[in-house]
Design a protein around this motif. Sequence first.
Motif, mmCIF file in Angstrom:
data_model
loop_
_atom_site.group_PDB
_atom_site.id
_atom_site.type_symbol
_atom_site.label_atom_id
_atom_site.label_comp_id
_atom_site.label_asym_id
_atom_site.label_seq_id
_atom_site.Cartn_x
_atom_site.Cartn_y
_atom_site.Cartn_z
ATOM 1 N N THR A 250 -63.142 14.974 2.547
ATOM 2 C CA THR A 250 -61.779 14.800 2.052
ATOM 3 C C THR A 250 -61.114 16.155 1.803
ATOM 4 O O THR A 250 -61.701 17.030 1.173
ATOM 5 C CB THR A 250 -61.810 14.034 0.715
ATOM 6 N N VAL A 251 -59.894 16.290 2.268
ATOM 7 C CA VAL A 251 -59.072 17.448 1.898
ATOM 8 C C VAL A 251 -58.529 17.197 0.496
ATOM 9 O O VAL A 251 -57.910 16.168 0.251
ATOM 10 C CB VAL A 251 -57.894 17.618 2.873
ATOM 11 N N THR A 252 -58.778 18.107 -0.438
ATOM 12 C CA THR A 252 -58.307 17.872 -1.801
ATOM 13 C C THR A 252 -57.171 18.821 -2.168
ATOM 14 O O THR A 252 -57.124 19.977 -1.736
ATOM 15 C CB THR A 252 -59.435 18.046 -2.834
ATOM 16 N N ALA A 253 -56.281 18.280 -2.985
ATOM 17 C CA ALA A 253 -55.122 19.054 -3.436
ATOM 18 C C ALA A 253 -55.561 20.325 -4.148
ATOM 19 O O ALA A 253 -54.985 21.394 -3.943
ATOM 20 C CB ALA A 253 -54.263 18.187 -4.361
ATOM 21 N N VAL A 278 -55.264 21.859 7.566
ATOM 22 C CA VAL A 278 -56.319 21.981 6.566
ATOM 23 C C VAL A 278 -57.517 21.241 7.142
ATOM 24 O O VAL A 278 -57.392 20.088 7.549
ATOM 25 C CB VAL A 278 -55.931 21.352 5.217
ATOM 26 N N LEU B 211 -50.313 12.482 -1.529
ATOM 27 C CA LEU B 211 -51.699 12.557 -1.969
ATOM 28 C C LEU B 211 -52.223 11.134 -2.126
ATOM 29 O O LEU B 211 -51.467 10.170 -2.037
ATOM 30 C CB LEU B 211 -51.784 13.306 -3.307
ATOM 31 N N LEU B 260 -48.064 22.053 -5.464
ATOM 32 C CA LEU B 260 -49.369 21.694 -6.029
ATOM 33 C C LEU B 260 -49.540 22.313 -7.413
ATOM 34 O O LEU B 260 -50.007 21.658 -8.344
ATOM 35 C CB LEU B 260 -50.498 22.151 -5.097
ATOM 36 N N VAL B 264 -50.101 20.070 -10.664
ATOM 37 C CA VAL B 264 -51.374 20.166 -11.385
ATOM 38 C C VAL B 264 -51.130 20.610 -12.828
ATOM 39 O O VAL B 264 -51.825 20.177 -13.745
ATOM 40 C CB VAL B 264 -52.339 21.131 -10.660
ATOM 41 N N VAL B 270 -54.307 15.739 -10.524
ATOM 42 C CA VAL B 270 -53.736 15.848 -9.178
ATOM 43 C C VAL B 270 -54.636 16.735 -8.312
ATOM 44 O O VAL B 270 -54.753 16.531 -7.104
ATOM 45 C CB VAL B 270 -52.293 16.401 -9.234
ATOM 46 N N ALA B 271 -55.305 17.705 -8.938
ATOM 47 C CA ALA B 271 -56.192 18.595 -8.174
ATOM 48 C C ALA B 271 -57.330 17.832 -7.504
ATOM 49 O O ALA B 271 -57.874 18.280 -6.498
ATOM 50 C CB ALA B 271 -56.759 19.681 -9.083
ATOM 51 N N GLU B 272 -57.686 16.679 -8.072
ATOM 52 C CA GLU B 272 -58.811 15.909 -7.513
ATOM 53 C C GLU B 272 -58.376 14.979 -6.388
ATOM 54 O O GLU B 272 -59.209 14.357 -5.741
ATOM 55 C CB GLU B 272 -59.465 15.065 -8.614
ATOM 56 N N LEU B 273 -57.085 14.852 -6.170
ATOM 57 C CA LEU B 273 -56.604 13.876 -5.189
ATOM 58 C C LEU B 273 -56.772 14.392 -3.770
ATOM 59 O O LEU B 273 -56.801 15.595 -3.526
ATOM 60 C CB LEU B 273 -55.131 13.560 -5.440
ATOM 61 N N GLU B 274 -56.845 13.444 -2.852
ATOM 62 C CA GLU B 274 -56.844 13.797 -1.443
ATOM 63 C C GLU B 274 -55.434 14.221 -1.028
ATOM 64 O O GLU B 274 -54.457 13.549 -1.361
ATOM 65 C CB GLU B 274 -57.281 12.591 -0.603
ATOM 66 N N LEU B 275 -55.348 15.326 -0.313
ATOM 67 C CA LEU B 275 -54.061 15.735 0.267
ATOM 68 C C LEU B 275 -53.966 15.092 1.644
ATOM 69 O O LEU B 275 -54.694 15.457 2.560
ATOM 70 C CB LEU B 275 -53.967 17.256 0.374
#
Lengths: 325, 325
Positions: A250-253, A278, B211, B260, B264, B270-275
């Motif tokens: 997974t690409v993460t933010a 990414v 995301l 981002l 965040v 939000v940092a843990e979310l998939e982009l």
Amino acid sequence: MKVAVVGGGVIGLSIAWRLAQRGDAVTVHDAAPGSGASHVAAGMLAPVTEVQFGEELLLAMNLESARQYPSFVAQLEAATGRSTGYLPCGTLVVARDNDDLVALDRLAAFQRDLGLDVTKVRAGICREMEPGLTPSVRGGLLVAGDHQVDPRALVAALLDACRGAGVGFVHERVTELPAADVVVVAAGCWSGDIAGVELPVRPVKGQLLRLRGKAGVERNIRGLDVYIVPRPDGEVVVGATVEDKGYDTTVTAGAVHDLLRAAVELVPDVAELELVEVSVGLRPATPDNRPIIERRGDVVVATGHYRNGVLLAPLTASLVADLVR
Amino acid sequence: MKVAVVGGGVIGLSIAWRLAQRGDAVTVHDAAPGSGASHVAAGMLAPVTEVQFGEELLLAMNLESARQYPSFVAQLEAATGRSTGYLPCGTLVVARDNDDLVALDRLAAFQRDLGLDVTKVRAGICREMEPGLTPSVRGGLLVAGDHQVDPRALVAALLDACRGAGVGFVHERVTELPAADVVVVAAGCWSGDIAGVELPVRPVKGQLLRLRGKAGVERNIRGLDVYIVPRPDGEVVVGATVEDKGYDTTVTAGAVHDLLRAAVELVPDVAELELVEVSVGLRPATPDNRPIIERRGDVVVATGHYRNGVLLAPLTASLVADLVR
């Protein structure tokens, strides 16, 4: 001799090409050659920059493979007419603040103890060498012998070279050892999935960014938590996270944010670049961070190259060629 | 009456559907309906949150269109059986620091002067309402009437509704007015490209992130330089830049980084979310930030909705239906 190579990344293809060149009948088994970690790797060839305490044996392998690189790519480019993007650009490791500077001094002392070629560079000289660096850079280390290659171009050239040398391709995922006189297992972090092959290899996730435009730097730029690899064609690779997350891709933010922040801190104009891609790669890691290159009966293992797969391809191909006899 | 609608975004499709419902013979001309700014928009329906000094007339339009939204989407969902993602979730505007808090107080005073429904919320209550907010949040404004819709779902429903109502589609880019009794020009920032149509509309670039995962917030979250729109299906939209860059649609590293970082800061997870996606839309902007909805002979113009295209779709459809007679 009939050889099956399981895995068509940079390692497997380099091995296949080498074996086919000397006359072995080689088949590469891979559902999608070049689509794994090789497709994601930045292509820093940085044995000196990335040396770690306690990894002197790995350093020796990395240095030897780096030494072989110019002739490896010259042969490959001659065989295929393709560029590999090999660029003897050197690497500048830079400090953003005094803490970084202390860490850099420690790294330089360690590198010099090992007899490696590094040069301390004052802040002003750093910016003369690389005008794109942040004005707040505090100093750096020039590692004149750490270069780059473009892994995607390298894979494309290796695929051409393999085909030209008569290597066959079987586009399927391998879970059992194929029939052959010798099977080379070079399937990266998936090498342990093959029935009967026990390997202490685990995936270590790396997220990387591919940007495009003028960053204003020509060498590889290395900070303590990021690297920037600028290519002459305008691609700028920023990497990389090191995450123990199993096979998650997974690409993460948060990772994208952290990489961009770190890169922009070092080279402000990175903010102006186009964000093109990414990507996530799974490095094949081992308990001691060294690759596993060994013969086990009719099986030769060549995996576990972790962060050094692209760098170690020439040496690995030579070593495996000696093991396959 | 035969009506040609140039532009198949949220505005053009809403108009086409409305006209077809009352019996006009409608054709929508668009090379790729729903692929422009409508495809990128976050879908905040936020007349109160986004009110600006000096834009009271726009506020009135936004409020009226927001009032029409529930019946608009109810009709649309009844006609098509599709969800539009309309969600009366409310919006929480939050302050990260004392400067933000001062700005929020000023905004609240202005909103109350205009008779708008806003409630100041202390920091602790903010976090009780939205546990995903940063612990350092300093306070907020609850705007209970500012909601959201999913613009991509809305476009899909409008396309279905149009087809169901007999609207024809011509998939081509229009540069000259099509033959019809009345032509409605609803081509967003490209509306001025049509021969003979003079419009002071310019593109204003917006970069947005999509995301996926659990951010830990349920309402729209608005900071002073970012908004976060969480949907029940796990999509989380973070927006948006406002850039005068002509028709440039490049995704830039700096914009992604800034969005981002700001997101965040407000909602750490939000940092843990998939982009999942970074997209760029071109908002059709006008000199006074108000849409241009007017009749000029056999041409009706409906463009210049700038940041409010999704919100203003129901009202615009009604207004244009009155102009096309």
